[in-house]
Design an enzyme around this catalytic site. Sequence first.
Site, PDB file in Angstrom:
ATOM      1  CG  HIS A   1      -0.306   0.180   2.509  1.00 15.55           C
ATOM      2  ND1 HIS A   1       0.279  -0.870   3.159  1.00 15.55           N
ATOM      3  CD2 HIS A   1      -0.128   1.249   3.308  1.00 15.55           C
ATOM      4  CE1 HIS A   1       0.787  -0.456   4.306  1.00 15.55           C
ATOM      5  NE2 HIS A   1       0.563   0.837   4.425  1.00 15.55           N
TER       6      HIS A   1
HETATM    7  N1  UDP Z   1      -3.146  -5.883   9.093  1.00 20.06           N
HETATM    8  C1  UDP Z   1      -4.439  -6.405   9.278  1.00 20.06           C
HETATM    9  N2  UDP Z   1      -5.166  -6.779   8.179  1.00 20.06           N
HETATM   10  C2  UDP Z   1      -4.693  -6.684   6.911  1.00 20.06           C
HETATM   11  C3  UDP Z   1      -3.382  -6.153   6.720  1.00 20.06           C
HETATM   12  C4  UDP Z   1      -2.643  -5.749   7.838  1.00 20.06           C
HETATM   13  O1  UDP Z   1      -4.881  -6.530  10.414  1.00 20.06           O
HETATM   14  O2  UDP Z   1      -5.408  -7.039   5.969  1.00 20.06           O
HETATM   15  C5  UDP Z   1      -2.381  -5.439  10.273  1.00 20.06           C
HETATM   16  C6  UDP Z   1      -0.992  -5.977  10.416  1.00 20.06           C
HETATM   17  O3  UDP Z   1      -0.975  -7.234  11.046  1.00 20.06           O
HETATM   18  C7  UDP Z   1      -0.348  -4.909  11.278  1.00 20.06           C
HETATM   19  C8  UDP Z   1      -0.996  -3.643  10.781  1.00 20.06           C
HETATM   20  O4  UDP Z   1      -2.212  -4.040  10.157  1.00 20.06           O
HETATM   21  O5  UDP Z   1      -0.683  -5.107  12.639  1.00 20.06           O
HETATM   22  C9  UDP Z   1      -0.101  -2.924   9.802  1.00 20.06           C
HETATM   23  O6  UDP Z   1      -0.792  -1.884   9.239  1.00 20.06           O
HETATM   24  P1  UDP Z   1      -0.408  -1.244   7.821  1.00 20.06           P
HETATM   25  O7  UDP Z   1       0.339  -2.225   7.001  1.00 20.06           O
HETATM   26  O8  UDP Z   1      -1.669  -0.656   7.286  1.00 20.06           O
HETATM   27  O9  UDP Z   1       0.507  -0.014   8.228  1.00 20.06           O
HETATM   28  P2  UDP Z   1       2.072   0.180   8.395  1.00 20.06           P
HETATM   29  O10 UDP Z   1       2.523  -0.777   9.447  1.00 20.06           O
HETATM   30  O11 UDP Z   1       2.712  -0.034   7.087  1.00 20.06           O
HETATM   31  O12 UDP Z   1       2.190   1.602   8.849  1.00 20.06           O
END
Ligand code: UDP
Length: 367
Positions: A209
């Site tokens: 994403h």
């Molecule tokens: N996650 C979730 N469902 C999904 C994809 C990710 O629960 O379909 C969780 C993942 O396990 C983690 C968090 O969302 O705890 C990460 O969020 P994201 O990837 O949106 O943000 P980033 O960490 O890149 O800021």
Amino acid sequence: MTGRPKVLHVVGARPNFMKVAPVMEALAVRGLVQQRLIHTGQHSDERMADVFFRDLGLPRPDRDLGVGGGSQAEQTAALLVRIEEALEEERPDIVVVVGDVNSTLAASLVAAKAAIPIAHVEAGLRSFDLSMPEEINRIVTDRLASILLTPSRDADLNLRREGVPEEKIHFVGNVMIDTLRRHRERAPWPEVGARFGVEERRFAVLTLHRPGNVDEAATFSRILDRLEPVARKLPILFPVHPRTARRVAENGMEERVSFLKRTEPLGYLDFLALMDHAAIVLTDSGGVQEETTVLGVPCFTLRDNTERPVTIAQGTNTLVGADGRDLAAAFLEFERDGGKRGRAPEKWDGAAATRVAEVFERFLGLS
Ligand code: UDP
């Protein structure tokens, strides 16, 4: 109850919920402060927000600011206005912000100008890549915060290098891993595997994403080229982030992504079950790099850099390039020897939120 100091937490987007949940719980158990929860609404639908409140047992927000989409500037501007109104009414003793999303930045700007101390959970992470909006959010938030709660030693070092005084830096460990350890047993395997028709260690999970990876059709398409050979060996389950879904639709790429087993974004417990039982995880997410390290599942990160180097040095993470150029080699190595095993970094032990609570209580003169 009045009289107790007020700690106000600001959340806004998916990766915030799993970080704030254990902190609120640790403070609630100790009972020395009153807590308020503001949800900015940066993510506000069932799949990106509501399911996490249920899965993680988060209290209903005291205020829902309803700030939705828009460009970076539109969103940040709306967040500033609404958060300022909320803080004027709430007058907390500490504002807690987590991670690196736009709500984190906006709440920090407002709180700093209102002279309310800011506590930043997950402080000090640096990708050293200013083309990422998150990196800008991290740097500004850390510059303004009074209490910098770090997940790893590298984060302490980054902050020291930037001249942050030692007394503001608190190495507490990783609160997101508190959440993972607390809920791992509840994650619904094998049910979720059956739902998606995948078997233990015979599938990959993909999340993508980051704007740099999915916004341009040509870049996204190059990544898909690199994923296709993996998909011939292992089915790839792809819960599609709303931003990515929008790009796929806008760029007419439906057919192009059809070799992936796509689903809506998943709730925390379902997604945790899948990561925990996958052969490998492919991602450009920040949090997923950390979670796979603790789960011991090889993670191939589709980026050129990471703000979480400890997951490479000690964990199961391998950078395969933002365009996936090193994915084939990394996958070959995985096929040969099962990939990196890794171990949990220091203080990723399930007790980080308790350490956060202790820091707050000292700051507030309660202990
Ligand atoms: N996650 C979730 N469902 C999904 C994809 C990710 O629960 O379909 C969780 C993942 O396990 C983690 C968090 O969302 O705890 C990460 O969020 P994201 O990837 O949106 O943000 P980033 O960490 O890149 O800021």
